[in-house]
Design a protein around this motif. Sequence first.
Motif, PDB file in Angstrom:
ATOM      1  N   THR A  66      -6.886   3.714 -30.907  1.00  0.00           N
ATOM      2  CA  THR A  66      -6.729   5.274 -31.193  1.00  0.00           C
ATOM      3  C   THR A  66      -5.591   5.927 -30.287  1.00  0.00           C
ATOM      4  N   ASP A  67      -5.354   5.177 -29.211  1.00  0.00           N
ATOM      5  CA  ASP A  67      -4.503   5.792 -28.294  1.00  0.00           C
ATOM      6  C   ASP A  67      -3.435   4.885 -27.456  1.00  0.00           C
ATOM      7  N   HIS A  68      -2.549   5.915 -26.974  1.00  0.00           N
ATOM      8  CA  HIS A  68      -1.385   5.238 -26.324  1.00  0.00           C
ATOM      9  C   HIS A  68      -1.824   5.814 -24.831  1.00  0.00           C
ATOM     10  N   TYR A  69      -1.514   4.860 -23.755  1.00  0.00           N
ATOM     11  CA  TYR A  69      -1.720   5.319 -22.374  1.00  0.00           C
ATOM     12  C   TYR A  69      -0.735   4.926 -21.424  1.00  0.00           C
ATOM     13  N   VAL A  70      -0.064   5.630 -20.580  1.00  0.00           N
ATOM     14  CA  VAL A  70       0.914   5.507 -19.768  1.00  0.00           C
ATOM     15  C   VAL A  70       0.784   5.771 -18.397  1.00  0.00           C
ATOM     16  N   GLY A  71       1.109   4.870 -17.457  1.00  0.00           N
ATOM     17  CA  GLY A  71       0.856   5.173 -16.001  1.00  0.00           C
ATOM     18  C   GLY A  71       1.552   4.222 -15.124  1.00  0.00           C
ATOM     19  N   TYR A  95      -1.064   8.794 -16.422  1.00  0.00           N
ATOM     20  CA  TYR A  95      -0.452  10.001 -16.297  1.00  0.00           C
ATOM     21  C   TYR A  95      -0.659  10.652 -17.486  1.00  0.00           C
ATOM     22  N   ASP A  96      -0.308  10.068 -18.787  1.00  0.00           N
ATOM     23  CA  ASP A  96      -0.471  10.628 -20.160  1.00  0.00           C
ATOM     24  C   ASP A  96      -1.153   9.784 -21.051  1.00  0.00           C
TER      25      ASP A  96
END
Length: 327
Positions: free
Chosen positions: A215-220, A230-231
């Motif tokens: 369901t999501d993308h994560y960036v860090g 971070y996002d």
Amino acid sequence: MDTGTHIAMGIAISGLAMADPVVASHSATMGPVFAGIMLGSLAPDTDTVLKLRNNAVYIRNHRGMTHSIPAVLLWPIIISIVLSLFVPEANFIHLWAWTFLAVFIHVFVDIFNSYGTQALRPFSQKWVALSVINTFDPIYFGLHVLAIASWVLGTPPVQTMAVLYGVIFLYYLLRFAVHAAVKRAVYNTIPAATEVYIAPTMRFFQWRIAASTETDHYVGRAYGRSVNIYDRFDRKPLPKSPYVEAAMTDRNIAAFVSFSPIYRWEISQVDVLTEVRLIDLRYRSKTFYPFVAVAHVDEDFNVVNSYTGWIFSEDKLRKKLNFIQES
């Protein structure tokens, strides 16, 4: 790797070539072998000239055919034949063998970057990217500079370069161990992750992170085993519309999709045009995502301008698109 590192690698391989008695004792062979090694260390990157055409062609083909199995076999033959025309008394077999080694090592080390290569062509079009060494790694480059300086100051070239490659082998093992530890830390931080992309930076303990769940993308970023997110973006499929369908047929958008494994999208209105933008999530810079593909589609579902590449401000992107449209 970057051009400077490939040059340093070529010099190091030249030192190692002194272990070959034919090279070391025959000056007519030594010069062409050194030249062949340097040319072989750089030849696969001649596809950089594709950037003069446009970014779409460059993205689709850089480190593609010139890094393939046929190219690894052909580069040494071509280079050796050309050099033999200038120095016919050079030992062709030894010239070819050391040139082949230089070409092979160039392609081999490139698979450890996050960009990767299509080294398995023609058997597979897959990009092989192990993401353990940055395109420019200060430690990797520094070890080469230290070994070359030591050779210049009088240490035996063969022993010096043998030690260099022994240390580099251990360095690679260490990088793989750190990469695995970071990946475990990401899965511990995002247990539902289905895809995880970890890319090195120039700093040994810092890694870029992009991960996706259903369901999501994560960036860090990871600092050692500490993971900072971070996002977060909703993971949604591209909507079905004639504007999107038109944009996806554009060469810049198609090149981006062929290269980027994890991206998000935005659709907006720019005057009377519909803008379809794809944003690669692997290359966050501060708060900006510089690697994008953009297409502007008119009311008749024609792409009137498009762009893919690295952009660090909206103003520069607008100028690029306006220039393309005016051209």
